[in-house]
Design a protein around this motif. Structure first.
Motif, PDB file in Angstrom:
ATOM      1  N   LEU A 252       1.169  -1.390   0.365  1.00 32.75           N
ATOM      2  CA  LEU A 252       0.163   0.105   0.195  1.00 32.75           C
ATOM      3  C   LEU A 252       0.604   0.949   0.063  1.00 32.75           C
ATOM      4  O   LEU A 252       0.778   2.512  -0.796  1.00 32.75           O
ATOM      5  N   ALA A 253       1.578   1.556   0.897  1.00 34.55           N
ATOM      6  CA  ALA A 253       2.637   2.550   0.846  1.00 34.55           C
ATOM      7  C   ALA A 253       3.687   2.809  -0.552  1.00 34.55           C
ATOM      8  O   ALA A 253       3.240   4.052  -0.999  1.00 34.55           O
ATOM      9  N   MET A 254       4.009   1.731  -1.341  1.00 39.20           N
ATOM     10  CA  MET A 254       3.948   1.496  -2.206  1.00 39.20           C
ATOM     11  C   MET A 254       3.426   2.470  -3.233  1.00 39.20           C
ATOM     12  O   MET A 254       3.903   3.359  -4.328  1.00 39.20           O
TER      13      MET A 254
ATOM     14  N   TRP B 260       4.697   4.067   5.596  1.00 42.34           N
ATOM     15  CA  TRP B 260       6.743   4.037   5.520  1.00 42.34           C
ATOM     16  C   TRP B 260       6.934   4.044   6.947  1.00 42.34           C
ATOM     17  O   TRP B 260       7.388   2.879   7.052  1.00 42.34           O
ATOM     18  N   LEU B 261       6.528   5.053   7.749  1.00 43.37           N
ATOM     19  CA  LEU B 261       7.485   4.835   9.114  1.00 43.37           C
ATOM     20  C   LEU B 261       6.934   3.815   9.935  1.00 43.37           C
ATOM     21  O   LEU B 261       7.641   3.384  10.555  1.00 43.37           O
ATOM     22  N   VAL B 262       5.466   3.075  10.133  1.00 44.31           N
ATOM     23  CA  VAL B 262       4.919   2.669  10.285  1.00 44.31           C
ATOM     24  C   VAL B 262       5.548   0.724   9.528  1.00 44.31           C
ATOM     25  O   VAL B 262       6.148   0.329  11.148  1.00 44.31           O
ATOM     26  N   VAL B 263       5.515   0.749   8.902  1.00 52.00           N
ATOM     27  CA  VAL B 263       6.205   0.072   8.350  1.00 52.00           C
ATOM     28  C   VAL B 263       7.789  -0.115   8.730  1.00 52.00           C
ATOM     29  O   VAL B 263       7.971  -1.750   8.775  1.00 52.00           O
ATOM     30  N   ASN B 264       8.697   0.567   8.343  1.00 52.97           N
ATOM     31  CA  ASN B 264      10.021   0.342   8.729  1.00 52.97           C
ATOM     32  C   ASN B 264       9.828   0.059  10.337  1.00 52.97           C
ATOM     33  O   ASN B 264      11.075  -0.545  10.359  1.00 52.97           O
ATOM     34  N   LEU B 265       9.215   0.815  11.273  1.00 55.58           N
ATOM     35  CA  LEU B 265       9.482   0.130  12.411  1.00 55.58           C
ATOM     36  C   LEU B 265       9.074  -1.632  12.979  1.00 55.58           C
ATOM     37  O   LEU B 265       9.490  -1.995  13.581  1.00 55.58           O
TER      38      LEU B 265
ATOM     39  N   TYR C  72      16.396  -0.702   8.014  1.00 60.53           N
ATOM     40  CA  TYR C  72      14.843   0.176   8.844  1.00 60.53           C
ATOM     41  C   TYR C  72      14.734   1.443   9.199  1.00 60.53           C
ATOM     42  O   TYR C  72      13.923   1.959   9.870  1.00 60.53           O
ATOM     43  N   LEU C  73      16.150   1.617   9.985  1.00 59.07           N
ATOM     44  CA  LEU C  73      15.669   2.381  11.238  1.00 59.07           C
ATOM     45  C   LEU C  73      16.219   3.552  10.640  1.00 59.07           C
ATOM     46  O   LEU C  73      15.728   4.784  11.027  1.00 59.07           O
ATOM     47  N   ALA C  74      16.921   3.531   9.671  1.00 61.02           N
ATOM     48  CA  ALA C  74      16.944   4.933   9.277  1.00 61.02           C
ATOM     49  C   ALA C  74      16.117   5.413   7.724  1.00 61.02           C
ATOM     50  O   ALA C  74      16.046   6.269   8.407  1.00 61.02           O
ATOM     51  N   GLN C  75      15.670   4.204   7.492  1.00 62.69           N
ATOM     52  CA  GLN C  75      14.383   4.347   6.809  1.00 62.69           C
ATOM     53  C   GLN C  75      12.890   5.082   7.774  1.00 62.69           C
ATOM     54  O   GLN C  75      12.256   5.507   6.658  1.00 62.69           O
ATOM     55  N   ALA C  76      12.952   4.390   8.530  1.00 62.38           N
ATOM     56  CA  ALA C  76      12.479   5.354  10.188  1.00 62.38           C
ATOM     57  C   ALA C  76      11.892   6.571   9.576  1.00 62.38           C
ATOM     58  O   ALA C  76      11.702   7.076  10.085  1.00 62.38           O
ATOM     59  N   VAL C  77      13.743   7.501   9.722  1.00 62.73           N
ATOM     60  CA  VAL C  77      14.254   8.426  10.218  1.00 62.73           C
ATOM     61  C   VAL C  77      13.754   8.945   8.780  1.00 62.73           C
ATOM     62  O   VAL C  77      13.165  10.476   9.053  1.00 62.73           O
TER      63      VAL C  77
ATOM     64  N   TRP D 217      10.046   9.764   8.400  1.00 64.48           N
ATOM     65  CA  TRP D 217       9.811  11.601   9.248  1.00 64.48           C
ATOM     66  C   TRP D 217      10.033  12.374   8.133  1.00 64.48           C
ATOM     67  O   TRP D 217       9.151  13.213   8.699  1.00 64.48           O
ATOM     68  N   LEU D 218      11.333  12.399   7.951  1.00 63.98           N
ATOM     69  CA  LEU D 218      12.106  13.647   6.669  1.00 63.98           C
ATOM     70  C   LEU D 218      10.986  14.090   5.480  1.00 63.98           C
ATOM     71  O   LEU D 218      10.994  14.549   4.833  1.00 63.98           O
ATOM     72  N   GLY D 219      10.447  12.532   5.227  1.00 60.56           N
ATOM     73  CA  GLY D 219      10.100  12.211   3.906  1.00 60.56           C
ATOM     74  C   GLY D 219       8.267  13.596   4.138  1.00 60.56           C
ATOM     75  O   GLY D 219       8.682  14.527   3.050  1.00 60.56           O
ATOM     76  N   LEU D 220       7.844  12.775   5.122  1.00 64.17           N
ATOM     77  CA  LEU D 220       6.537  13.624   5.069  1.00 64.17           C
ATOM     78  C   LEU D 220       7.142  15.116   5.302  1.00 64.17           C
ATOM     79  O   LEU D 220       6.228  15.362   4.604  1.00 64.17           O
ATOM     80  N   ARG D 221       7.568  15.550   5.753  1.00 61.66           N
ATOM     81  CA  ARG D 221       8.279  16.900   5.782  1.00 61.66           C
ATOM     82  C   ARG D 221       8.608  17.489   4.828  1.00 61.66           C
ATOM     83  O   ARG D 221       8.048  19.350   4.852  1.00 61.66           O
ATOM     84  N   GLN D 222       9.371  17.211   3.687  1.00 62.96           N
ATOM     85  CA  GLN D 222       9.685  17.633   3.001  1.00 62.96           C
ATOM     86  C   GLN D 222       8.463  18.134   1.492  1.00 62.96           C
ATOM     87  O   GLN D 222       8.359  18.550   1.372  1.00 62.96           O
TER      88      GLN D 222
END
Length: 196
Positions: free
Chosen positions: A130-132, A146-151, A169-174, A177-182
């Protein structure tokens, strides 16, 4: 000439897949079309790796990711001109409901095939697809998903002691969050431009 140990091949493949996955996310911030190429190669590597790790739900996700990566590449034909696309509350609810139904249907199948952590594997698989799709359609709602999936993936891969992938996946979680802001900033700029 000696044979290369299989564990070495697995490790190099895992690090390569993780690196390409991160590159895809970073390119996704800018809505760069190469996002999909990085994710395609990463998905192909992870397709092989998840088979080796008996994570069959993730293997199914990687097959889906290969297809969605090709589709996303075609969708993002002019990344700088597109911006973000709002997702209605109804579409969001139907998407999440569909993902949960898919997870409930997938879990027993994965369990029957001997998948490690079948229920968690099925939930991650369904939400990832779904996220893709939401990413390819440029819905900013993809980033919280994506944040939920990554965690969830951090827990899944940590239980398997697959540390490069846990790091990914830790890096992708961060990065989610940055992608959402962008993307929110892009959406706000888009609205201002339309209002002028």
């Amino acid at each position: 000439m000696q044979n290369i140990p299989f564990d070495f091949i697995l490790t190099v493949s895992e690090w390569s897949a993780a690196g390409l996955g991160l590159l895809g996310v970073l390119l996704g911030f800018r809505q760069h079309r190469a996002t999909w190429i990085a994710w395609l190669v990463s998905s192909l590597l992870y397709l092989w790796l998840t088979f080796q790790w008996a994570l069959y739900g993730q293997m199914a996700v990687m097959l889906g990711f290969v297809g969605v990566s090709l589709w996303g590449f075609l969708q993002w034909d002019q990344p700088q001109d597109r911006g973000t696309v709002p997702l209605s509350a109804r579409a969001r609810a139907f998407g999440l409901l569909g993902a949960m139904v898919m997870a409930l249907a997938l879990a027993p199948v994965l369990s029957a095939f001997g998948s490690a952590f079948a229920i968690l594997d099925a939930v991650i698989a369904s939400l990832s697809l779904l996220a893709m799709v939401w990413t390819a359609r440029r819905h900013e709602d993809c980033w919280p998903l994506w944040l939920v999936v990554n965690l969830l993936s951090v827990g899944l891969y940590a239980a398997q002691s697959l540390w490069p992938t846990v790091g990914l996946y830790l890096a992708q979680a961060v990065l989610a969050w940055l992608g959402l802001r962008q993307w929110r900033a892009m959406g706000a700029a888009q609205e201002r431009a339309l209002g002028e």
